[in-house]
Enzyme design. Structure first.
Site, PDB file in Angstrom:
ATOM      1  N   TYR A 120       0.950  -0.988   0.036  1.00  0.00           N
ATOM      2  CA  TYR A 120       0.317  -0.011  -0.299  1.00  0.00           C
ATOM      3  C   TYR A 120       0.908   0.948   0.120  1.00  0.00           C
ATOM      4  O   TYR A 120       0.523   2.534  -0.446  1.00  0.00           O
ATOM      5  CB  TYR A 120      -0.718  -0.033   1.205  1.00  0.00           C
ATOM      6  CG  TYR A 120      -2.078  -0.867   1.087  1.00  0.00           C
ATOM      7  CD1 TYR A 120      -2.718  -0.212   0.190  1.00  0.00           C
ATOM      8  CD2 TYR A 120      -2.038  -2.657   1.117  1.00  0.00           C
ATOM      9  CE1 TYR A 120      -4.219  -1.255   0.638  1.00  0.00           C
ATOM     10  CE2 TYR A 120      -2.928  -3.062   0.949  1.00  0.00           C
ATOM     11  CZ  TYR A 120      -4.129  -2.616   0.559  1.00  0.00           C
ATOM     12  OH  TYR A 120      -4.989  -3.339   0.501  1.00  0.00           O
ATOM     13  N   ASP A 152      25.690   5.294 -26.339  1.00  0.00           N
ATOM     14  CA  ASP A 152      26.277   4.326 -25.202  1.00  0.00           C
ATOM     15  C   ASP A 152      26.846   3.300 -25.438  1.00  0.00           C
ATOM     16  O   ASP A 152      26.545   2.108 -25.787  1.00  0.00           O
ATOM     17  CB  ASP A 152      24.694   3.799 -25.023  1.00  0.00           C
ATOM     18  CG  ASP A 152      23.956   3.088 -24.382  1.00  0.00           C
ATOM     19  OD1 ASP A 152      24.767   3.076 -23.169  1.00  0.00           O
ATOM     20  OD2 ASP A 152      23.634   2.398 -23.861  1.00  0.00           O
TER      21      ASP A 152
HETATM   22  C1  SPV Z   1      19.990   1.051 -20.403  1.00  0.00           C
HETATM   23  O1  SPV Z   1      18.987   1.708 -20.323  1.00  0.00           O
HETATM   24  O2  SPV Z   1      21.793   1.987 -20.486  1.00  0.00           O
HETATM   25  C2  SPV Z   1      20.132  -0.242 -20.751  1.00  0.00           C
HETATM   26  C3  SPV Z   1      18.484  -0.631 -20.922  1.00  0.00           C
HETATM   27  O3  SPV Z   1      21.436  -1.247 -20.667  1.00  0.00           O
HETATM   28  S1  SPV Z   1      19.341  -1.031 -23.201  1.00  0.00           S
HETATM   29  O4  SPV Z   1      18.626   0.152 -23.806  1.00  0.00           O
HETATM   30  O5  SPV Z   1      17.426  -1.666 -22.756  1.00  0.00           O
HETATM   31  O6  SPV Z   1      19.673  -1.909 -23.109  1.00  0.00           O
HETATM   32 MG    MG Z   2      22.700   0.280 -20.676  1.00  0.00          MG
END
Ligand code: SPV
Ligand code: MG
Length: 449
Positions: A60, A221
């Site tokens: 909750y 990334d």
């Molecule tokens: C991130 O959020 O950096 C991840 C998840 O690693 S994904 O982007 O789906 O790979």
């Molecule tokens: Mg990642």
């Protein structure tokens, strides 16, 4: 059924002492509002506290900082409390039927709002056993939630924060995590709450995504944003929040470097790192097989997990192994084999990732995983298979759901829209409707005034 107003002049005579007085309470930190209620109960007889268990509270609202055992010890030491029994759900009726109290005491704040329905059920149950409901006036100058938040901020040491994830996993069917990539988004994950069907819903913690942390810095990334920079972001979030943090550790880097990462995160009070079983130049998993990505061998990755586990200075920190077999089209069996090996190597959790729109392959994995003899918490990141509900994830055996990129992804189009609107109109007036009022922004951050 008579609902009585508490009588100030009732004293706890010997005659009263044999009467049973049941008082349900959640308490994390005891305050004078609680004592007022207990004092009213004491006037009527022997007080039995029905202490809500962590699990009951977790369904909750936010899990209390103190464990059930700690809260029980505090309540047992209060003068006039005869006994403390577990109140295992927010439904008080089972304990009323079991304990058959002469009196049931509850603050009068439940007459309206979400607890109204429960009050009616309690009145009915008391009627059946000949008990009476006593409703002392709610103590107005105290708010448990404000007090709790203040106390959380004071005692939120790295150690306290780190332990919270394991604690949540013990008491919640699903731990709900939201991406944060700076202090402000951390605050959103910390403070956003809704009430639905009488239940307060909020996020349980933050995901420090490599995708959104890199994107917010306009970098790809690909593990270019290094640990020093990631720690800087983590520190901003730690500074503005109290909830547990799970860090996206990419591949975990070179095996020999991994212990340093683990210990740095532990010092910060991060609860867990998730590392993915890839090597070489890491690309975001959502590219799938459209880019070159190499999966690590089971042996190497297991070794990395073991080295990481050995290097921990606490028992609380978690290393979660992320399996990329479905992303890289290696199939279910490969994913399952890896899950078994990584658990053997010491992983505290398994994350299964997929970039399919359909949750089918993840659900297939979950079904097989549930048959494992040795299991650890299971993590899912439904970014692409986003029609799946939290209830469905729970049924599949998932323990942690991560909404991995949604704050950044929703902010970006909103910002573009505003920028274009200003360009189109040659002024900012028309863009006002897309903006938070200045006053709101000025007051958003505590300590601004
Ligand atoms: C991130 O959020 O950096 C991840 C998840 O690693 S994904 O982007 O789906 O790979
Ligand atoms: Mg990642």
């Amino acid at each position: 059924m008579i609902v009585l107003k508490p009588k100030n002049n009732i004293s706890c005579s010997d005659g009263n002492k044999s009467k049973k007085v049941y008082i349900p309470m959640a308490i994390d930190f005891i305050h004078h509002g609680h004592l007022n209620i207990i004092n009213e109960g004491k006037k009527l007889g022997e007080v039995i506290i029905g202490l809500l268990t962590d699990e009951a509270i977790a369904n909750y609202k936010r899990v209390p900082l103190l464990s059930f055992e700690q809260r029980k010890r505090i309540m047992e030491s209060i003068k006039g409390v005869k006994k403390v029994v577990p109140q295992e759900t927010w439904d008080y009726v089972p304990n009323i039927k079991k304990l058959k109290p002469d009196y049931f005491v509850h603050g009068d704040d439940w007459k309206d709002g979400v607890q109204k329905h429960m009050r009616e059920r309690v009145i009915k149950a008391l009627e059946e056993i000949g008990g009476k409901l006593i409703e002392p006036p709610y103590t107005k100058d105290v708010s448990s939630s404000v007090l709790q938040q203040n106390i959380r901020e004071i005692i939120n040491t790295p150690e306290v924060r780190m332990k919270q994830l394991r604690r949540l996993l013990n008491v919640k069917p699903l731990v709900r995590i939201l991406e944060a990539h700076n202090g402000l988004t951390g605050l959103i994950a910390e403070n956003t709450k809704i009430v639905k069907d009488g239940v307060t819903k909020e996020f349980d913690g933050m995901w420090l995504s490599s995708l959104t942390d890199s994107t917010a810095k306009a970098k790809p990334d690909i593990e270019f944003v290094d640990l020093t920079s990631r720690l800087n972001t983590i520190n901003q979030i730690i500074d503005s929040t109290t909830k547990p943090i799970i860090v996206d550790g990419d591949t975990g880097g070179i095996t020999e470097h991994f212990p340093f990462t683990v210990r740095a995160l532990e010092r910060f009070g991060v609860s867990a790192i998730i590392i993915e079983d890839k090597v070489g130049l890491k690309k975001n998993s959502l590219f799938g097989t459209n880019v070159k990505q190499t999966q690590d061998t089971i042996e190497n990755f297991s070794h990395k997990i073991t080295i990481g586990k050995r290097s921990q200075i606490t028992n609380d920190f978690m290393i979660i192994a992320r399996i990329e077999s479905l992303i890289l089209k290696k199939g279910l069996n490969d994913a399952l084999e890896r899950a078994k090996a990584y658990i053997e190597a010491g992983a505290d959790g398994i994350m299964i990732h997929s970039k399919e729109k359909d949750p089918k392959e993840v659900l297939e994995f979950c079904a097989e995983y549930s048959k494992f003899e040795k299991k650890v918490p299971l993590v899912a990141v439904p970014s692409t298979y986003n029609t799946i509900t939290e209830d469905e994830l729970v049924c599949a055996g998932v323990n942690i759901v991560i909404y991995a990129n949604h704050l950044l992804r929703s902010a970006y189009p909103a910002m573009i829209k505003t920028a274009e609107c200003i360009l189109r109109n040659g002024r900012a007036y028309e863009a006002e409707e897309f903006c938070a009022p200045l006053n709101e922004i000025l007051n958003l951050i505590p300590g601004s005034r």
